[in-house]
Design a protein around this motif. Structure first.
Motif, short mmCIF file in Angstrom:
data_model
loop_
_atom_site.label_atom_id
_atom_site.label_comp_id
_atom_site.label_asym_id
_atom_site.label_seq_id
_atom_site.Cartn_x
_atom_site.Cartn_y
_atom_site.Cartn_z
N LEU A 124 -50.04 -1.07 -32.73
CA LEU A 124 -49.57 -2.45 -32.61
C LEU A 124 -49.71 -2.94 -31.17
O LEU A 124 -50.11 -4.06 -30.91
CB LEU A 124 -48.12 -2.56 -33.08
N PHE A 125 -49.36 -2.05 -30.23
CA PHE A 125 -49.47 -2.40 -28.82
C PHE A 125 -50.90 -2.80 -28.47
O PHE A 125 -51.14 -3.83 -27.84
CB PHE A 125 -49.00 -1.21 -27.97
N THR A 127 -53.21 -3.84 -30.49
CA THR A 127 -53.55 -5.09 -31.16
C THR A 127 -53.01 -6.29 -30.38
O THR A 127 -53.72 -7.27 -30.17
CB THR A 127 -52.97 -5.10 -32.59
N TYR A 128 -51.75 -6.18 -29.96
CA TYR A 128 -51.17 -7.30 -29.21
C TYR A 128 -51.89 -7.50 -27.88
O TYR A 128 -52.05 -8.63 -27.41
CB TYR A 128 -49.67 -7.08 -28.97
N VAL A 129 -52.34 -6.40 -27.27
CA VAL A 129 -53.09 -6.53 -26.02
C VAL A 129 -54.42 -7.23 -26.29
O VAL A 129 -54.80 -8.16 -25.58
CB VAL A 129 -53.34 -5.14 -25.38
N TRP A 138 -41.08 -11.17 -32.21
CA TRP A 138 -41.54 -11.03 -33.60
C TRP A 138 -42.45 -9.82 -33.75
O TRP A 138 -42.52 -9.21 -34.81
CB TRP A 138 -42.19 -12.31 -34.11
N ALA A 142 -41.82 -7.01 -36.42
CA ALA A 142 -42.86 -6.65 -37.40
C ALA A 142 -43.05 -5.13 -37.43
O ALA A 142 -43.15 -4.53 -38.50
CB ALA A 142 -44.17 -7.35 -37.05
N THR A 145 -40.08 -3.62 -39.10
CA THR A 145 -40.10 -3.89 -40.55
C THR A 145 -41.04 -2.91 -41.25
O THR A 145 -40.72 -2.37 -42.31
CB THR A 145 -40.55 -5.33 -40.82
N LEU A 146 -42.17 -2.66 -40.61
CA LEU A 146 -43.16 -1.75 -41.19
C LEU A 146 -42.57 -0.35 -41.40
O LEU A 146 -42.80 0.27 -42.44
CB LEU A 146 -44.36 -1.68 -40.26
N LEU A 213 -40.83 1.85 -28.00
CA LEU A 213 -41.30 2.33 -26.69
C LEU A 213 -42.49 1.52 -26.19
O LEU A 213 -42.55 1.12 -25.04
CB LEU A 213 -41.68 3.81 -26.80
N PHE A 214 -43.45 1.25 -27.09
CA PHE A 214 -44.65 0.53 -26.70
C PHE A 214 -44.45 -0.99 -26.72
O PHE A 214 -45.18 -1.72 -26.08
CB PHE A 214 -45.81 0.87 -27.64
#
Lengths: 269, 291
Positions: A124-125, A127-129, A138, A142, A145-146, A213-214
């Protein structure tokens, strides 16, 4: 039972002794944390020299810890709401929707449990980067939630599989519309499963570390991350006090669980 | 999937869509991107010239240091799983077989209480127990049993102890469910036919609880190899595991590609395990059908 009782007792004693040692192993660390939180010295000391609440004062007076506690509660509440809504509706679709490939879908939905959570955080980290969205709240919700969704899906599915379909049919035969059957029969019957899943989701999110953490941003960290960062450099009673606060929270949750859905249904997953 | 014309899913089937969307956007897409990043030379968004490369994987394979880290991670995971099984089974058996409702509730409390206490808190608890001036060493010294503190922390043993404590409740809860479903009359029948309680257990209960053993072991192993807090704090940065290495690559070096490659390695280890588990479960259930 009777057959066992009529035999020599030492096997039984050994069984009890082993189990009591295991329980001690499970509970002793928690007891030690409580002792340490009340001990006034700023370093690990055993046996304790006295009783003091100074670490509790320090914990509750710390803006960092209080901010983290509030942020963790916020994330856990948002996660609980989204995981419960998504998980319960997914379970309903899986149990009653005549979906093809149900087994595969269930396996996929449970897979965040089996996949190292630190990978979920890392992926996810990245992807956000790549999307250059920063570290939004959010995004953290997310991720939480996963990893909490599987608990809700599992507890709700368990209840859905166990309950008698004839109850719904009976309601239908008595003239209730599908919608009314759902709200007056299905929903009340699956409530224990959904509730157990929701409580599970809250606990897992509140204690979530690897994903957070990330995904947390500096200055906006969850309580476990703040505690961890503190623990890397300091080992004083503040952590003990923070621990006792979270232990008390945990007990409130367990008692709440027992009062609402009953502990027995909670473990019959 | 929700094509109503071909299958006959009803309106409830639509309720799956929000979760499918969540998984697509926040699970499959990120993992796909991670796999992609692991074979790219740089970040395609910021770097204009990006090419495919295998150098990240080459680095893992060529450097014995990284192989050692992978092996340490697996070793700690395996030992943790075995110990958790050894101490989780008796407790699960007791919980599944205890008659008194109060007794059951108390045992459940005892298992859930640590589970709800949090990973960081429990790691802290083990630090206060295992450190040189910790409870165990101080007690042993004051009793005159040892004169020098035992090195309990900053060792693999210390990490395993902490991990077992954190993950054994998962093992207990999984096993309790499975053992609870085994008909007690089977054990009694074996005993009435002359088997000792131990033999009845080994020949009846134990084989029937194999699915639970597998499920619990897989869960604990998956959790143990992805643990970050406990290995770092109880290992004192001296024992390197894959999750620590992955985070270090991001936080210290911002080497996203290499971190992604390490992540894929961790993913493959987990996947191999899930496949092995499904295979084993197939064998177990097949065996039961034969009987």
């Amino acid at each position: 039972m009777r057959a066992i009782a009529s035999r020599p007792h030492y096997g039984r004693y050994l069984y009890l002794a082993v189990n009591i040692s295991i329980l001690t192993f499970l509970l002793a660390p928690i007891a030690v944390v409580v002792v340490f939180a009340l001990n006034p010295t700023p370093f690990i000391q055993f046996p304790p020299v006295g009783v003091s609440l100074r670490w509790f004062e320090k914990f509750f007076a710390s803006r960092d810890f209080m901010h983290a506690l509030g942020f963790s509660l916020e994330i856990a509440l948002l996660t609980t709401v989204s995981a419960t809504l998504l998980g319960a509706s997914a379970a309903l679709a899986l149990a009653r929707g005549n979906l093809p490939g149900t087994r595969l879908i269930v396996a996929t939905m449970l897979s965040p449990l089996m996949l190292p959570a630190i990978l979920t955080g890392l992926a996810l980290f990245q992807t956000y980067v790549l999307l250059d969205v920063g570290r939004p709240t959010w995004g953290l919700v997310a991720g939480h939630t996963l990893v909490t969704l599987p608990y809700v899906v599992r507890t709700t599915l368990a209840v859905l599989h166990n309950f008698d379909l004839r109850l719904e049919e009976a309601a239908r035969n008595l003239g209730a519309s599908p919608l009314r059957t759902f709200f007056e029969v299905t929903l009340p019957l699956i409530k224990p499963g959904v509730l157990a899943g929701a409580i599970f989701a809250f606990i897992v999110s509140f204690d979530q570390f690897p994903v957070s953490l990330f995904l947390v941003s500096p200055g906006n960290e969850t309580l476990p991350v703040t505690l961890f960062n503190y623990l890397k450099f300091d080992l004083d009673g503040t952590i003990g006090a923070a621990s006792v606060v979270s232990i008390v929270l945990a007990f409130v949750v367990v008692i709440g669980l027992d009062r609402t859905v009953g502990l027995r249904s909670y473990v019959k997953l | 999937m929700s094509d109503a014309a071909t299958q006959r899913p009803n309106g409830l089937a639509l309720f799956i869509l929000p979760s499918v969307l969540l998984f697509a956007l926040f699970f499959f897409l990120p993992i796909g991107l991670m796999a992609l990043m692991s074979v790219l030379t740089g970040n395609p968004v910021v770097a204009p010239k990006v090419a495919f490369t295998t150098r990240h994987y080459g680095r893992i394979i060529d450097d014995p240091y990284y192989l050692e880290v992978i092996w340490t991670t697996i070793r700690i995971g395996l030992v943790t799983t075995l110990v958790a099984l050894a101490i989780g089974y008796p407790l699960a058996h007791w919980m599944a077989r205890i008659r008194s409702r109060t007794g059951h509730a108390l045992l459940l409390m005892a298992v859930l209480a640590p589970m709800l206490t949090g990973i960081v808190v429990r790691t802290f608890a083990w630090m206060t127990l295992l450190s040189d001036k910790g409870v165990i060493n101080q007690t042993l010294i004051s009793l005159g049993i040892i004169s020098q503190p035992l090195k309990l922390m900053y060792t693999e043993t210390g990490i395993v102890v902490g991990l077992v404590h954190i993950y054994v409740p998962f093992m207990v809860l999984t096993l309790t469910g499975v053992i609870g479903r085994i008909d007690e009359r089977l054990e009694q029948a074996a005993e009435n036919l002359g088997a000792s309680p131990l033999r009845a257990f080994i020949e009846v209960t134990l084989p029937l609880s194999l699915p639970g053993i597998l499920a619990g072991s897989l869960l604990v192993f998956a959790l143990a190899i992805s643990a970050y807090v406990t290995p770092i704090l109880l290992g004192g940065f001296q024992i390197m595991t894959l999750p620590i290495l992955i985070y270090q690559q991001i936080s210290a070096n911002f080497n996203v590609g290499f971190a992604a490659a390490l992540g894929i390695v961790l993913l493959l280890i987990s996947l191999m395990l899930v496949i092995a588990y499904n295979h084993a479960l197939g064998l177990v259930s097949g065996q039961r059908e034969l009987q």
